[in-house]
Structure formats: structure tokens, C-alpha cells
Design an enzyme around this catalytic site. Structure first.
Site, PDB file in Angstrom:
ATOM      1  CG  ASP A 288     -88.900  65.767  -4.338  1.00  0.00           C
ATOM      2  OD1 ASP A 288     -88.609  66.972  -4.407  1.00  0.00           O
ATOM      3  OD2 ASP A 288     -89.745  65.216  -5.077  1.00  0.00           O
ATOM      4  NE  ARG A 289     -85.513  63.739  -8.226  1.00  0.00           N
ATOM      5  CZ  ARG A 289     -86.454  62.875  -7.885  1.00  0.00           C
ATOM      6  NH1 ARG A 289     -86.300  62.077  -6.828  1.00  0.00           N
ATOM      7  NH2 ARG A 289     -87.585  62.791  -8.561  1.00  0.00           N
ATOM      8  CB  THR A 290     -88.200  69.918  -6.174  1.00  0.00           C
ATOM      9  OG1 THR A 290     -88.153  69.814  -7.606  1.00  0.00           O
ATOM     10  CG2 THR A 290     -88.769  71.270  -5.792  1.00  0.00           C
ATOM     11  CB  CYS A 323     -85.453  63.267 -13.245  1.00  0.00           C
ATOM     12  SG  CYS A 323     -85.738  64.447 -11.889  1.00  0.00           S
ATOM     13  CG  ASN A 324     -86.507  68.259 -17.260  1.00  0.00           C
ATOM     14  OD1 ASN A 324     -86.000  68.798 -18.223  1.00  0.00           O
ATOM     15  ND2 ASN A 324     -87.557  67.442 -17.370  1.00  0.00           N
ATOM     16  CB  THR A 325     -85.392  68.414 -10.645  1.00  0.00           C
ATOM     17  OG1 THR A 325     -86.641  68.900 -11.109  1.00  0.00           O
ATOM     18  CG2 THR A 325     -84.938  69.241  -9.459  1.00  0.00           C
ATOM     19  CB  THR A 367     -89.616  71.182 -10.170  1.00  0.00           C
ATOM     20  OG1 THR A 367     -88.207  71.137 -10.410  1.00  0.00           O
ATOM     21  CG2 THR A 367     -90.272  69.916 -10.679  1.00  0.00           C
ATOM     22  CE  LYS A 409     -92.475  64.569  -9.035  1.00  0.00           C
ATOM     23  NZ  LYS A 409     -91.764  63.365  -9.512  1.00  0.00           N
ATOM     24  CB  CYS A 440     -91.352  68.801 -14.713  1.00  0.00           C
ATOM     25  SG  CYS A 440     -91.736  67.460 -13.549  1.00  0.00           S
TER      26      CYS A 440
END
Length: 482
Positions: A288-290, A323-325, A367, A409, A440
Site C-alpha cells: 500500500d502506497r499510503t 493510482c494517484n498515490t 489519500t 476499497k 484517488c
């Protein structure tokens, strides 16, 4: 390749007919030696075993297997960086376009070689010795439309031509003379009696005996020698690959499918074949990027990079990350890649400049990882608008809408998650945002793109970066000829 220090690499696929492949290989080597050009060429002879099957009429039933065999062989030669492939098989030339469409390495066309050679020679009545399959498929008609094409009578085809190739004492069984030669001689006499000026072997097994037939005074073209001369004279080079868009999928899974649907919706197409070719590496196990950007979560850099490299290896011309993040990692990924990542954030800022000019305040719903990383603020540096984000309480609502038990999600697209997002949107509108980025890729699943959405007592332009990215990828594919 031109005449440089590196030798030109030509490859011959010889497994479809061992004597035919060996004949072409020998003529290529002898021609190079005669021209003093041996040092300028590297020659590979690929002689894998191909199980043709028994009988003179086996081609239609086995043509699919022949295609797969040739694809595997040519893909191997492509990996070996061959500059061109010679294919001594007329049956295979009936579907050469299908093969070439899937390969970058150019397959040198034996029919083009013969057409150019015979156009110079000028005869208009050509006798053709070929398999029944090649004749039925009209291969020679495709390349010699202006000539009168003559074929052996049905009796001669069945009694002479086919046994000379497929019989127990034929060329495919390893006999390059004797009864096979006598049968082909009689077939040539049949064609001459019909008025043929030249006789063209339309089967590589017959081309093996072209020299022996010529020694008997018969006007037979040596198809293999013509093919060799053509291959040495024409340097086609690697074919430009067909456009393919690579997609790093699974970040998140629903957003990946949504992005693909937007690619399809934004493509002008009248049939399946008008759509863009997509290569998707769908890996939901990418960390998970966040969680990585705001806490101690695992670093997704390597997983993202390996996905990019797989797409690159499979011929992607561009890479999209819905995916923005994940765009917080683009600066690390791009230097190691030979194809560009289409930056969704930069494209969104560009879209605002082109389509939302005059809007002074732009809000961002994203996010916490995207917000804290500053990637959108970096992309908007120098833009003619102020970028604002929710306060801590409303940012918590955005995160709950995305990651909560009833969030997007988790598969929810209505109810509590949508209400949470609408509250955060109203908060930005009340602070003056007249454009809001749904930053997001799951958020447009809750709240679609809209030119004038009522929020906080005013009309707000809702922007979907996924849709903007899709439209940009479609436009780039058109510019690349995709």
C-alpha cells in the site's frame, strides 16, 4: 543495419523441410563467400523439428500448429537479435502477415523477392509448381496479378507434383533426385505445353531441384537463389512495434478495471480491432502506497519498478499507473525505464490550465499519502491557481471513504462512504474551491466527473484524473499510429 562494424544477423528457419532449409542455407553461404561478404554477416540456421503429419492434403488441418511452431521459432530468433528471418516455405507465406503482426523481427518475404525478380525478367505467362494448398489460397495471384498463371493439370498435380514432394521417394523423405526429379520434369513439360515462358517453384522442396531441372534445359527459376539475393540486397531492419499501452494494475483492483473501461469509452472504434492493445500487470500484492508514505508500511518501489520492467519487456510504448498515490514514486522509477510513464498528475494540471482557466482555487480530495507527499502540489507548481486540501477532520472522512470497512476499497460505492466524500467536497467548496480533483482513483467510483456539481452552495467542476489519463493515453496512441 547498414555496413558497420557489427555484422548483419540473418536467420533461416529450416525445420519445415530439412532439405529445403539446407539448400537455402548453402546458397546463402556460397553467395556470401563469392561476394567476399562472409565477415559482414552472421548466419543462424534454426533447425527445430516440425511434425508435419502424413498425407499430401494435411496442410489445412495442421496450419494452426504450423503457425504456433513458426511463432515460437521466430520469437527465439527475435530474442537473439536477428536482423531478418528467411522462411523457405511457401505454405507459411500464405499467413505471413499474421506472423509479422506479432513480431518485431522482419520476416523477409520470398514472394516479394520473386515478384521483383520476375518483374525485371518480364515474362507474362508463368508456370507454377506448388502444393494444392498454396494454389487454393491464391498466394501467387496476390503477387502476380498482371501475369498469366498456369498450373499443372489435375492429373499431373496428383501423379507428379505431389508425389515428388510427399512420396516415399520424394524430397520431404530426403530424396533430391531420382524419381522425384523425373516427376517434376514431366510436370514442367505439362506447363510448357500450356505456353509457360518461365516455371516458378512454389514449394521449397521443388526449389531444391531447380538446379537439376535447369541442367535439363528447363526454364525453371531458382526460387531459393532469388530469395538469397533479395535478402542480401534489402535491409529492412526491425519493424516498429504496434502500439501497446502498459498498465500497472491492482493499485487498486477496481480502479484498474475502471481505467480500462475509460480507455475503451474514449477510443473511437467501429470494431474490436480499432481498440488499443493493452498489457496489464495486475498485482494487488503491491504494498500500500499510503501506508508507506505516512507510516511504516512496506516500500512499494521495487514492486512498482518490476511491474514497469515487465510491461517494458512486453513491448509497452507507454506506461499508465491508475493510482494517484503511486505517482509519488515516479521520480524513482522513470530513470531506469526506456519508456515513459504518462504522469496522471501532470496531465490533470495541464487539463485544468486548458479547460478550467480562470478558476483561482482548486481543491484536492486524495489519500493522506498523496496529500503529505506533495506530489500534486509539485505538479501544480507555477500554475495559475491555488491548490487546497481538506483540514484534518475532513481528511479523515476522505480516508474512511476510501479505506474504511464500508469504504470503496472494500467494494462499497454508495451509502456511508459516499456521504463522507460529499461532506469533504462541500468543505472544500465552502473554502472557495470551484474545481475539485478526485485525486484517488477509487473516488470517481463514488462521485463521477461532472462539469457543475452542486456542493457547498455553489457549482463545482469535478475532475477525474483517471479519465484525463485515459483520454491522454488514447490521444498519444493515435499520435503513435496505434
Amino acid at each position: 543495419m547498414t555496413h558497420s562494424s557489427a555484422p548483419r544477423h540473418l536467420a533461416i528457419i529450416g525445420g519445415l523441410g530439412r532439405l529445403a532449409g539446407a539448400d537455402l542455407h548453402g546458397k546463402l553461404l556460397r553467395t556470401l563467400a563469392a561476394r567476399g561478404a562472409t565477415g559482414r554477416y552472421r548466419v543462424t540456421f534454426e533447425q527445430s523439428r516440425y511434425e508435419r503429419g502424413a498425407g499430401t492434403g494435411a496442410e489445412p488441418a495442421l496450419i494452426g500448429g504450423r503457425k504456433l511452431y513458426l511463432y515460437d521459432s521466430m520469437e527465439l530468433l527475435e530474442q537473439c537479435r536477428a536482423d531478418g528471418v528467411l522462411l523457405p516455405c511457401f505454405i507459411s507465406h500464405t499467413f505471413l502477415d499474421e506472423l509479422q503482426a506479432e513480431l518485431h523481427v522482419p520476416v523477409l518475404n520470398m514472394m516479394t523477392a520473386l515478384a521483383r525478380h520476375l518483374d525485371d525478367a518480364g515474362p507474362r505467362r508463368l508456370g507454377v509448381l506448388c502444393t494444392s494448398y498454396v494454389r487454393e489460397r491464391g498466394l501467387f495471384e496476390r503477387y502476380f496479378g498482371a501475369a498469366t498463371l498456369l498450373y499443372p493439370s489435375d492429373e499431373t498435380q496428383a501423379g507428379c507434383v505431389l508425389p515428388a514432394m510427399y512420396g516415399d521417394d520424394g524430397v520431404l523423405a530426403g530424396h533430391a533426385g531420382g524419381a522425384a526429379l523425373e516427376r517434376l520434369h514431366r510436370a514442367c513439360e505439362d506447363l510448357l505445353a500450356q505456353g509457360a515462358e518461365l516455371i516458378v517453384p512454389g514449394a521449397s522442396e521443388i526449389a531444391v531441384l531447380a538446379g537439376a531441372l535447369r541442367e535439363r534445359g528447363l526454364p525453371v527459376v531458382d526460387s531459393h537463389q532469388v530469395y538469397v539475393d533479395h535478402a542480401l540486397a534489402h535491409h529492412e531492419g526491425q519493424r516498429p512495434p504496434a502500439f501497446k499501452l502498459g498498465i500497472i494494475g491492482g493499485i487498486g483492483p477496481a480502479a484498474t478495471v475502471d481505467f480500462m473501461q475509460k480507455i475503451i469509452r474514449n477510443t473511437s472504434a467501429e470494431r474490436d480491432q480499432d481498440h488499443i492493445r493493452l498489457i496489464v500487470d495486475h498485482n494487488p500484492q503491491i504494498p500500500d502506497r499510503t501506508a508507506n508514505l505516512v507510516g511504516q508500511g512496506a516500500d512499494p518501489t521495487l514492486a512498482l519498478y518490476s511491474a514497469c520492467k515487465r510491461l517494458e519487456a512486453n513491448g509497452a510504448a507507454l506506461i499508465a499507473m491508475p493510482c494517484n498515490t503511486a505517482h509519488a514514486y515516479v521520480a524513482r522509477l522513470q530513470p531506469g525505464l526506456s519508456v515513459p510513464i504518462v504522469n496522471m498528475l501532470s496531465e490533470t494540471v495541464r487539463h485544468i490550465g486548458e479547460h478550467c482557466a480562470g478558476h483561482a482555487t482548486v481543491g484536492l480530495l486524495a489519500t493522506t499519502g498523496t496529500v503529505d507527499s506533495g506530489v500534486y502540489h509539485e505538479a501544480a507548481r507555477g500554475a495559475a491557481f491555488e491548490l487546497i486540501v481538506p483540514d484534518a477532520a475532513h481528511q479523515a472522512l476522505v480516508m474512511e471513504a476510501i479505506y474504511g470497512k464500508l469504504g470503496v476499497k472494500a467494494g462499497h460505492v454508495d451509502g456511508a462512504c459516499r456521504e463522507q466524500l460529499l461532506r469533504a467536497l462541500a468543505h472544500l467548496a465552502e473554502r472557495g474551491a470551484t474545481v475539485v480533483i478526485l485525486g484517488c482513483t477509487e473516488l470517481p467510483l463514488l462521485l463521477p466527473e461532472h462539469p457543475a456539481y452542486e456542493a457547498g452552495g455553489r457549482a463545482v467542476v469535478l475532475l477525474d484524473p483517471t479519465a484525463i489519463l485515459a483520454r491522454r493515453c488514447v490521444a498519444l496512441s493515435a499520435g503513435a499510429g496505434g
